[in-house]
Each structure stands twice: as C-alpha cells, then as structure tokens.
Design an enzyme around this catalytic site. Structure first.
Site, PDB file in Angstrom:
ATOM      1  N   LYS A  93      71.075  69.894  62.109  1.00 31.01           N
ATOM      2  CA  LYS A  93      70.214  70.825  61.377  1.00 31.01           C
ATOM      3  C   LYS A  93      71.082  71.733  60.515  1.00 31.01           C
ATOM      4  O   LYS A  93      72.166  72.159  60.939  1.00 31.01           O
ATOM      5  CB  LYS A  93      69.412  71.631  62.401  1.00 31.01           C
ATOM      6  CG  LYS A  93      68.356  72.572  61.876  1.00 31.01           C
ATOM      7  CD  LYS A  93      67.643  73.200  63.071  1.00 31.01           C
ATOM      8  CE  LYS A  93      66.548  74.156  62.678  1.00 31.01           C
ATOM      9  NZ  LYS A  93      65.864  74.706  63.894  1.00 31.01           N
ATOM     10  N   SER A 167      61.206  74.336  63.825  1.00 32.12           N
ATOM     11  CA  SER A 167      61.840  74.369  62.517  1.00 32.12           C
ATOM     12  C   SER A 167      62.801  73.203  62.286  1.00 32.12           C
ATOM     13  O   SER A 167      63.253  72.963  61.168  1.00 32.12           O
ATOM     14  CB  SER A 167      62.608  75.688  62.363  1.00 32.12           C
ATOM     15  OG  SER A 167      63.622  75.815  63.362  1.00 32.12           O
ATOM     16  N   SER A 191      61.418  74.912  68.531  1.00 36.00           N
ATOM     17  CA  SER A 191      61.840  74.079  67.400  1.00 36.00           C
ATOM     18  C   SER A 191      62.517  72.783  67.809  1.00 36.00           C
ATOM     19  O   SER A 191      62.660  71.877  66.995  1.00 36.00           O
ATOM     20  CB  SER A 191      62.789  74.879  66.493  1.00 36.00           C
ATOM     21  OG  SER A 191      62.129  76.015  65.980  1.00 36.00           O
TER      22      SER A 191
END
Length: 609
Positions: A93, A167, A191
């Site tokens: 990420k 996310s 997330s």
C-alpha cells in the site's frame, strides 16, 4: 452472465498459492523470471490502472528475478531454506515506504522519496519476495470504501460497479486479480479486513505491534497495524511468519505473548442481533456460513450482546481519535488543505471539535467498554462476526459517502481500540453473486489461534484444508520458556497432548532418556499412563521421549494439573543434558507392569491393539 454462474465460476476457479509456486520452482517447471514476465504482461494488459500508484521498473524487476534464477541453479533446494518466500511477487500500500519509490498516501502534493524501505518490506525482501509496486488507497488511509483517491476509485475485482473496500483498496484488488500473490495493507479501522471481504480474500490483521510500523505514514499512530492480503489462510500466515519481529526503531513495536491453539474445540461468541442495515441478502449469507461452522463437531456457539463493541466502534470517528488523524497529517493539512480529498478533509477537520478533556473522557469510556467486552468473552475462545454488514456500489457511496462508509465499519472499528487481533476469511457467496466474509476476532496475542481456527472454518466453507499445517507453524517464542520431557499420555497423538498444545507448547525434539530409567504401565489410571523411574547406573534402558518447550507463564498451571502418583522432576537425556520431566512416586509401582523392554510407551501400546 447470471449472478449464479458468476458465483460458481469465481468460487470454483483455482488460485495458485505460495506453496504452489514454491513447488513449481523446485520441480523446475517455473522460474522467477518466467513468473515475473507473466505478472508484468498481466498488469500491462489489465484495464485496472487505478490499482497501482507506482511500480518497480520492469527492467529492475526482471534483473532481480534473473538473480533468483541463478541462485536457484547454484544452490538448489538450499535456497528455499534461506529464502522462504523465494520468487513470490507482492505489493504494498502506498502509505508504506519503499526505497526509490515515492510515498504518496494517495496525495501527490504530499509525496516524498524515502531513504529506506519500511522494516516489514525489508524483511519480506530478505526472505526472497519480489516487490512489484505500490498500490492505491483511500487518501491518508481514511475510509473503508476505496474511492477517495485522486488516482481514481479502485473498482471491485469481481464486480467493478461495486466498491473494493478501503482504505487498502489497491492492495486487495492486486491480489484478487492475481497480479501478485500477497500484499501489505494497513488497518486502523478495518482497512485490512473490509477489502478482503469484498474481494473474496483472506485479510490478516495482527496484534498491534507484532509487525513493525516503522516506515508507515500514520493514520492513528496508536492504533495502526500493517495487514496482509492473501488467497488463503496458510499463505497469509506464511507471510506473517516472515514479516513479524520486534523492531526497536518503532516505538509501538512489541512482542506479545501468544495464545496456544485449541485442541478440544472452539467456543465461539456471535452477536445476539447481527446488524446488516437492511441488506437481507448479506444476512442470509452470514446465517448460512454460521450454520456451516456451528455444525462442526468441535464448535459451540454462544450469543452475546454486541452493544459494547458497537459503542466502541463509534468512538473512532465520532470521538477525539479523529484528532489523531489530524496530528498524523501535521502542518500539511493547513498548508495544502486544497490538496486533501474533500471527504477526507471534512472528516479530518472535525478534530477542531475536540479538546484534551474530551480525549481523556473518551479513554475512560473506552476502558469501560473494554471491560464489558472482556466479561462477555471471558468463557469463549473468539468472536465471530460478518466482515462487513453490506456491500454498496460505487454510485451509492458517492451519493452518501459518510453514511455508507460508517456502516462498513460496524464490525471492524472497535478491534484496534480494544487491542484485539482479527482474521477475515471468505465465507458463503451471497445469492446475488457478491462475495461475503466472516471475521474471527480475539485478544492480543491470539494470532496463531485465529489462524488455526480460520483454517478449519475455511475448509468447512469449501476452501483448502490447511488447519494442521497452520497449527504446526507457530511464530517463534518471544518469551521465557521451559523444556519438558514427556514419555506417556502427553506424547504427540496421545490423549493428553492437548494440554501442552493449549498451553502454547511446541515440540522441541524427539529423543530418548539416558540408560538410567525404567518404564512401568501404571494400574488404574485414566487415560492410561506410564511411570518413569530412575535406576542405578546400568540397570535401566533408554526410553523414548519427546521434549516440549512451554512458555514459563503456563508451566505452573501445567504442573498443577498433573495428578498423583506423577510429578515433575529432572530427567537426564541421552546426550547428558537435563530437562524437566515426568517422574513417578515409587509407591505406585507395586501393581505396575515393567514395560522397559518395549523402549517406550507408544511401542508398548502398539502391542495391545
């Protein structure tokens, strides 16, 4: 394509696992160069450009793969011992630092070039994994939907009109599309779990501090975790084993004591009234999955009130913790306010509504809720909930971004606030063809327990059978231990072995005692047990023994459960070393049978079959 056909195709499509790739490398039917070539081709031909923010240059990646090819040619099988993730492609990420790639947190104006990779990234690369690139996310890791990014909304891997979850949206979709074998996300409010549920993946959210957060752009620094996406539990657990480790450079890194796996079954807590915000299709999928798990012979289900967990979940975005997100952004929020995504900006701006008194009062309220939750869970092994209560379309989220996002955190927001670990697994497919997931939740240090249980439930829900493999692969000890020798009912496969396993013990060695012992089958013991007695020199024999390593904190409880005429003393091994071990009171030998000649308890039992 109908929803039923789509569900069948996705559910039956085989996914390569890390173990599959390693087997292919060993067999010579695949090389890292060939695999990376396939990965690059797939990414270039994909219509999912929104998944990636930056990638390792293709030339560099090919060179790294070629180096692994050569290493395999030279070292052969030995390479897999030193590089347990040899040639496994992964993604991270883009709020996690990677040297020579910018970190943006999905905000171009915030972008910086890190001097070094995050500690966890380095550990994975040192294990032989090949980093492909950095993935899209809800900006500054604020959101559970995957649409709050200037790099574009990340579409669901299975149904593009639906949200991917956030996310860690790009990290999940990259794995679901088969572009990488695993990926790293982060998890503050869910997330690392919601995107797993929405893309038919496993999402492992470890105990806070088990994975170093050094090199991560914080969202709420006191709550943040790096998380792992994979296709199944064994893959996620394998990655965790290579990524975990105490990091003195991370002030929040810790070495939590690990709970042992369960051998006599699981007592599972579930909400008395599960919330789905009107999504009856999601409710049905959850109930069907729960029925499958409840039908397992080693599972019992207890219904508990969910209000303490739901109330704690609301504190994360409707309390002063929102100020921690504001603190994480620092001066950037004021100096570049226009660069922040409008929804993220509005959420973060709420920090101005809270002061220090609010922060303390919220901590007091959280402590009360945690105590309520502990009491509700005290006689259970884990909490089982839907990963998400509903699955909205991108259009629905854009029409009502805050409400829809808040709904998705109903079963996730409380976990880090309450210092718990979690594991999301794929469950029963919804009748409308959408994926659905379940999440197992336990106290800090329950990571291995959750993984072993998750592997069992994965099989019950139609996935791979991996429980034994996961149970046999605990994380390294990070606490004082005691070595204990066993010769009878506590041996592997024997009726009391569960006492060792549930105490977190691990098999250290299979060996024998010195030749100074005799073994007796004791009378009137249930289950049947032998007695080990030391004899004068050259008057005994070597007796088969297993040496187990048990956490010191559980040793006292283990000893307290030993019934007369047995006890714990010191036993000499064949190599002259000494361990704690079972010994027998001499008075118990009056009616016992001398079975020394069999060389061990298991050999003796074999003659009675």
């Amino acid at each position: 394509m109908s929803a039923t056909t789509l569900r069948h195709n996705l559910a039956s499509a085989p996914q390569r696992t890390i173990a599959d790739l390693l087997t292919s490398y060993r067999a010579g039917s695949l090389t890292p160069s060939k695999l990376i070539g396939d990965v690059l081709t797939q990414i270039e031909q994909s219509d999912r450009s929104e998944v990636w923010i930056s990638r390792v240059p293709a030339k560099t990646l090919r060179q790294q793969a070629a180096a692994l090819d050569l290493m395999l040619q030279i070292k052969g099988e030995a390479v897999f011992e030193s590089l347990p993730l040899f040639g496994i492609p992964f993604a991270v990420k883009d709020n996690i630092d990677v040297a020579e790639l910018p970190t943006t947190a999905a905000c171009p104006e915030f972008s910086y070039m890190p001097q070094a990779s995050a500690a966890v990234v380095s550990r994975l690369q040192q294990a032989g994994a090949l980093l492909v690139g950095k993935t899209n996310l809800d900006q500054f890791a604020t959101g559970l939907v995957g649409v709050r990014s200037p790099y574009g909304a990340v579409r669901n891997a299975l149904r593009p009109e639906y949200v991917s979850g956030g996310s860690s949206s790009g990290s999940a979709v990259a794995v679901a599309l088969g572009q990488v074998m695993f990926s790293l996300g982060t998890d503050t409010a869910g997330s690392g779990r919601v995107p797993a549920g929405f893309n038919n993946l496993v999402g492992l959210k470890p105990t806070r501090g088990l994975l170093s957060a050094q090199g991560v752009v914080p969202a709420c620094r006191t709550l943040d975790c790096i998380s792992i996406f994979a296709h199944d539990v064994a893959d996620a657990w394998r990655v965790l084993q290579n990524a975990a480790g105490f990091d003195p450079a991370d002030a929040y890194s810790r070495s939590p004591a690990m709970l042992g796996v369960k051998q006599r079954g699981y007592r599972i807590a579930v909400p008395q009234r599960a919330e789905f915000f009107g999504d009856q299709v999601a409710r049905l999928a959850y109930e069907q999955a729960l029925d499958k798990i409840a039908a397992l012979p080693n599972v019992s289900v207890v219904h508990i009130p969910f209000e303490p967990f739901a109330d704690a979940a609301q504190l994360l975005y409707q309390g002063p913790w929102i100020a921690e997100r504001r603190a994480a952004m620092g001066d950037f929020f004021d100096s570049h306010n226009e660069a922040v995504h409008p929804v993220v900006r509005d959420i973060t701006a709420q920090a101005d509504n809270y002061n220090a008194v609010d922060a303390f009062n919220a901590q007091y309220r959280l402590a009360e809720l945690r105590r309520e939750a502990e009491l509700l869970l005290q006689d259970t092994d884990l909490l089982l909930v839907p990963t998400a209560p509903t699955m909205p379309t991108i259009a629905a989220v854009e029409a009502d971004p805050v409400t829809r996002n808040a709904q998705l955190g109903y079963y996730t927001n409380f976990v880090n606030l309450m210092d718990m670990a979690a594991l999301a697994i794929p469950a029963v497919w919804r009748n409308d063809g959408l994926p659905a997931g379940l999440t197992l939740i336990g106290p800090a240090g329950s990571d291995h327990l959750l993984a072993e249980a998750g592997a069992q439930f994965q099989q019950a829900l139609g996935g791979a059978a991996q429980a034994d493999a996961v149970a046999a692969a605990p994380l390294p000890f990070n606490e004082p231990t005691v070595k204990v020798g066993v010769v009878g009912a506590h041996l592997s496969g024997q009726p009391l072995n569960w006492q060792l396993l549930e105490a977190g013990a691990r098999l250290h060695a299979s060996t024998t005692t010195s030749k100074n012992y005799r073994l007796y089958a004791l009378a009137n013991t249930t289950p049947a047990k032998p007695g080990l007695v030391r004899t004068p020199d050259e008057d005994g024999a070597a007796i088969a023994m297993e040496v187990w390593e048990i956490p010191l904190r559980h040793f006292g409880g283990f000893v307290a459960a030993i019934p007369a005429p047995l006890g714990i003393g010191t036993v000499e091994l064949a190599d002259g070393a000494s361990v704690k071990g079972f010994i027998c009171e001499p008075a118990a030998l009056a009616n016992a049978r001398d079975i020394t000649g069999y060389g061990g308890w298991v050999a003796y039992l074999a003659t009675k079959i």
